[in-house]
Design a protein around this motif. Structure first.
Motif, PDB file in Angstrom:
ATOM      1  N   CYS A  88      -2.973   6.485   4.930  1.00 38.30           N
ATOM      2  CA  CYS A  88      -2.208   5.233   4.833  1.00 38.30           C
ATOM      3  C   CYS A  88      -2.500   4.324   6.022  1.00 38.30           C
ATOM      4  N   ASP A  89      -2.537   4.908   7.227  1.00 36.11           N
ATOM      5  CA  ASP A  89      -2.820   4.120   8.423  1.00 36.11           C
ATOM      6  C   ASP A  89      -4.243   3.565   8.387  1.00 36.11           C
ATOM      7  N   THR A 121      -4.533   0.845   5.721  1.00 39.04           N
ATOM      8  CA  THR A 121      -3.800  -0.342   6.181  1.00 39.04           C
ATOM      9  C   THR A 121      -4.671  -1.170   7.118  1.00 39.04           C
ATOM     10  N   LEU A 137       0.864  -1.188   0.000  1.00 41.27           N
ATOM     11  CA  LEU A 137       0.000   0.000   0.000  1.00 41.27           C
ATOM     12  C   LEU A 137       0.894   1.230   0.000  1.00 41.27           C
ATOM     13  N   VAL A 138       0.875   1.989  -1.115  1.00 37.97           N
ATOM     14  CA  VAL A 138       1.749   3.156  -1.269  1.00 37.97           C
ATOM     15  C   VAL A 138       0.876   4.413  -1.235  1.00 37.97           C
ATOM     16  N   ILE A 139       0.814   5.051  -0.053  1.00 38.24           N
ATOM     17  CA  ILE A 139       0.017   6.282   0.138  1.00 38.24           C
ATOM     18  C   ILE A 139       0.887   7.283   0.875  1.00 38.24           C
ATOM     19  N   ASP A 140       1.000   8.492   0.322  1.00 36.85           N
ATOM     20  CA  ASP A 140       1.914   9.468   0.915  1.00 36.85           C
ATOM     21  C   ASP A 140       1.290  10.238   2.079  1.00 36.85           C
ATOM     22  N   PRO A 148       2.843  -1.105   4.373  1.00 39.32           N
ATOM     23  CA  PRO A 148       2.635   0.312   4.063  1.00 39.32           C
ATOM     24  C   PRO A 148       3.926   0.978   3.610  1.00 39.32           C
ATOM     25  N   GLY A 190       5.313   5.081   2.436  1.00 40.94           N
ATOM     26  CA  GLY A 190       4.908   6.480   2.388  1.00 40.94           C
ATOM     27  C   GLY A 190       5.303   7.191   1.118  1.00 40.94           C
TER      28      GLY A 190
END
Length: 764
Positions: free
Chosen positions: A660-661, A664, A652-655, A676, A678
């Protein structure tokens, strides 16, 4: 005549009516005093004369009676025929006839008895005479020819000494007694006549006084009625003039934007304008004559300010006094207190005029302006850091290339290149850091569309139900109608998600050890019509305008630890956090505030330590094209029964750390083992290590150093068959255009429903 009388009375009761009435009342009082004095004089005089007359009459009657007894008895003794009356003479003759028939001894005894009776009667007559002389000493000298001669009455009393003598002496004594009695009787009759005449004169005086008194009473009552009538006429005339002025003054006071209240020094409300009714939600009937400290207990905080103004008799002004109005959040009030002196001031009574201006909206605007300035300054600083660090990054990259060249020349390329590559990747990630902060505080405009807040709230809460700690209960109360706002769905989703995540942390991770974990998270939605006060009367106080929209209020409350006033004051500041600074940057509420402000609304916090926190989010209603093209209602709706669970590792690539948390936790709930990342560099590093086990990649990044397209190409260079889903916000994004040009088609539009993303990932 009536007009002339009114004119005279108006002059008399004119500019100084109290002075005119005082003159009238003083004159009436003096006249009343004079008449009462005359009446009292006549009363006491008549009373004195009556007493004197009664006593003289009693004494004269006794004197006459005793003299008659003595005279009759003397006549019997001397055998005389004369007497004061024929009846007495006849009675005496009968007695004498009887005596002649009695025995001589009996006659002697009777004579002695009669002499005693004469002496006793004259003695009693003398006592009555002494009383008469005390009232009228002039009768003492009756019958005197010379100063040395005894008076006729004295001779009368001395005649008793002649008793017992025979012959002419006794008859002479009887004659003298008769003469003395006649003279005394005439004198007494004259005295009685004079007293009767005096009493008659006094009675006439009393009658005259009473007639005057009755006339005066009639005149007085007529005057009082006239004064009252004229005073009423003048008062009515002045009242009409004053009423017009008062009406204008009332309209002026009611037209003020301020709250105008008048209270006594005891706190009793004496006046209450329309703004006070609206602001405090109390009508004038409920407020007037009530104690302001009992009606509004929170006013006790302001009592020292009010008392200072009352007892110092000076104007008092307080700037931005914080007060919790109607159990709502703290309000910033400007309070002006003006003492009002009354005629009863010396008796311990005074009044205070209170002018209240709610400056909360202006204070919030000032705070928001200051916050915006801070954010702009921070953004400029981050831009400077990024701009200044770029040449250094290029120099380091050139140095790495030189090191790689030297290593190739020396045959040590395999030993050196992996390290320089890692260093290059690390430096690139360092270069991303300013951009990450810039994206959090940037004021960049985003495309907006119509969103139903009901669906957005449910979308966020459905995610929360799957990701929150099970000890947190979620309650929701939505609006029955469509609640349209014009906003960017991704940013609005982020704002709501950030607030509810803060609420969860306040009930779980921020509790102290030993405290009961969990609580209740409540979310509700309500509407304030445009015709009501703008925003909310508890949050702001200003008049509505013709173009003022209706507002939607989203209330998010929790039963967590709460926050102190000091923390609340800095809650929206950038980089401010009370949590672990290694994990939290302090940009969540700052970003949320920027999002809400960009939508034309604002956010407010009300909290008490140990009793939880309430977030109020105000968003203007949007009616234009509501429900038509450009809405995201369908995208926010999903069926939980259609969520497809899976297994395996998911990159999971979320900046955004918050998103992201959340994602996840969500994907772990539906069965995936989530890795995860960032940014793109972390994603590539993770994929290099675990490429064989990673089932697929969800790519949702927007940094310019490692864009979504760059990350995708890096991953395909490692594994051409890598399964990737790219989340897009706009078709005009350069990274999306590059991917489409390369033939990539596996996109998902943000915000993406959970069931849709789960189905796409299940296809990997």
């Amino acid at each position: 005549m009536k007009k002339k009388l009114m004119k005279i009375m108006s002059v008399l009761l004119g500019k100084n009516s109290s002075m005119g009435l005082s003159v009238i009342y003083v004159a009436m009082g003096l006249a009343s005093l004079l008449i009462v004095s005359l009446n009292l004089y006549a009363y006491f005089n008549i009373s004195s004369l009556g007493t004197e007359y009664a006593e003289i009459s009693t004494a004269a009657k006794g004197f006459r009676l005793e003299c008659w007894i003595a005279f009759d008895t003397m006549k019997e003794l001397v055998g005389g025929k004369e007497g004061p009356s024929a009846a007495s003479a006849e009675s005496a003759d009968k007695d004498r006839k009887k005596e002649t028939e009695s025995a001589e001894a009996e006659k002697q005894k009777r004579r002695q008895k009669q002499e005693t009776e004469v002496r006793d009667a004259l003695k009693r007559a003398q006592e009555y005479w002494v009383q008469l002389v005390r009232y009228h000493p002039e009768i003492r000298d009756l019958g005197k020819k010379k100063p040395t001669d005894p008076s006729i009455v004295e001779r009368l009393f001395n005649s008793a000494n002649e008793l017992g003598k025979k012959g002419d002496a006794e008859e002479k004594g009887v004659k003298e007694m008769k003469t003395a009695f006649d003279i005394a009787d005439q004198a007494l009759s004259g005295i009685e006549s004079n007293l009767k005449a005096s009493i008659g004169n006094e009675v006439i005086l009393v009658r005259v006084v009473y007639v005057i008194l009755i006339v005066f009473i009639i005149v007085t009552f007529a005057g009082i009625i006239l004064v009252i009538f004229c005073g009423e006429w003048i008062f009515r005339k002045r009242s009409q003039a004053l009423e017009g002025k008062f009406t204008n003054l009332t309209a002026l006071v009611q037209g003020f934007d301020s709250i105008i209240i008048t209270i006594s020094n005891k706190g009793v409300i004496k006046s209450w304008n329309l703004n006070a009714e609206r602001y405090f939600d109390k009508s004038a009937e409920e407020a007037l004559e009530a104690n302001i400290y009992e009606l509004f207990p929170y006013m006790n905080k302001l009592k020292p300010i009010f008392d200072q103004a009352v007892y110092s008799n000076k104007r008092t002004y307080t700037y931005h006094e914080l007060v919790g109005v109607n159990r709502g959040p703290l309000r910033a009030l400007n309070i002006l207190c003006v003492p009002l002196l009354s005629m009863e001031y010396k008796n311990g009574y005074s009044e205070l005029l209170i002018k209240i201006d709610d400056m909360t909206s202006f204070r919030l605007a000032d705070e928001r302006r200051i916050l915006t300035q801070k954010v702009e300054a921070m953004y400029a600083l981050l831009e400077s850091v990024e701009r200044d660090s770029a040449p250094m990054m290029e120099n380091i990259s050139s140095a790495m290339d030189a090191v790689n060249g030297i290593a190739a020349e020396c045959g040590r390329e395999n030993d050196i290149v992996p390290y320089t590559t890692y260093m290059r990747s690390t430096l690139a990630q360092i270069g991303i850091i300013p951009q990450l902060y810039m994206s959090a505080v940037a004021g960049t405009s985003f495309s907006k569309t119509h969103i139903d807040l009901n669906e957005m709230i449910m979308y966020v809460l459905r995610i929360c139900q799957k990701t929150f700690d099970p000890r947190v209960s979620i309650e929701v109360s939505l609006n029955e109608s469509r609640s349209w706002v014009l906003a960017n769905p991704i940013r609005l989703f982020y704002a709501f998600l950030n607030i509810v995540r803060n609420a969860e942390e306040a009930m779980i991770s921020m509790r102290q050890e030993g405290e009961e974990m969990g609580g209740i998270l409540s979310v509700s939605l309500e509407k304030i019509p445009a015709e009501r006060v703008s925003i909310d009367k508890i949050v702001r106080f200003r008049h509505t305008f013709d173009d003022e929209p209706a507002y939607w209020i989203v209330l998010v409350s929790d039963t967590g630890v709460g926050i102190t006033p000091e923390i609340k004051a800095n809650a929206f500041d950038p980089f401010f956090t009370t949590k672990d600074k290694a994990k939290h940057k302090g940009l969540g509420l700052c970003t949320t505030a920027n999002i809400i402000d960009d939508l034309g609304g604002h956010a407010d916090i009300n909290s008490q330590v140990g009793r939880g926190t309430v977030f109020k989010i105000f968003l203007p209603e949007s009616k234009e094209n509501a429900g038509g093209e450009g809405t995201v209602s369908d995208a926010l709706d999903f069926d939980e029964n259609l969520i497809v669970k899976g297994s395996g590792k998911l990159l999971l690539v979320i900046d955004d750390p918050l998103l992201c948390d959340t994602m996840t936790k969500l994907f772990r709930k539906i069965g995936y083992d989530v890795i995860p990342a960032g940014n793109g560099f972390q994603a590539v590093n993770c994929y290099v290590k675990e490429a064989a086990e990673i089932k697929g990649v969800l790519l949702d990044i927007s940094t310019k150093y490692m864009t979504a397209s760059d990350t995708y190409f890096q991953l395909t260079s490692i594994n051409p068959d890598v399964k990737v889903i790219v989340a897009q916000t706009s078709d005009r994004d350069d990274a999306i255009i590059n991917l489409k040009n390369a033939g990539f088609t596996n996109f998902i539009q943000k915000p993406y429903p959970i069931d849709m993303i789960s189905q796409k990932i299940a296809e990997f």
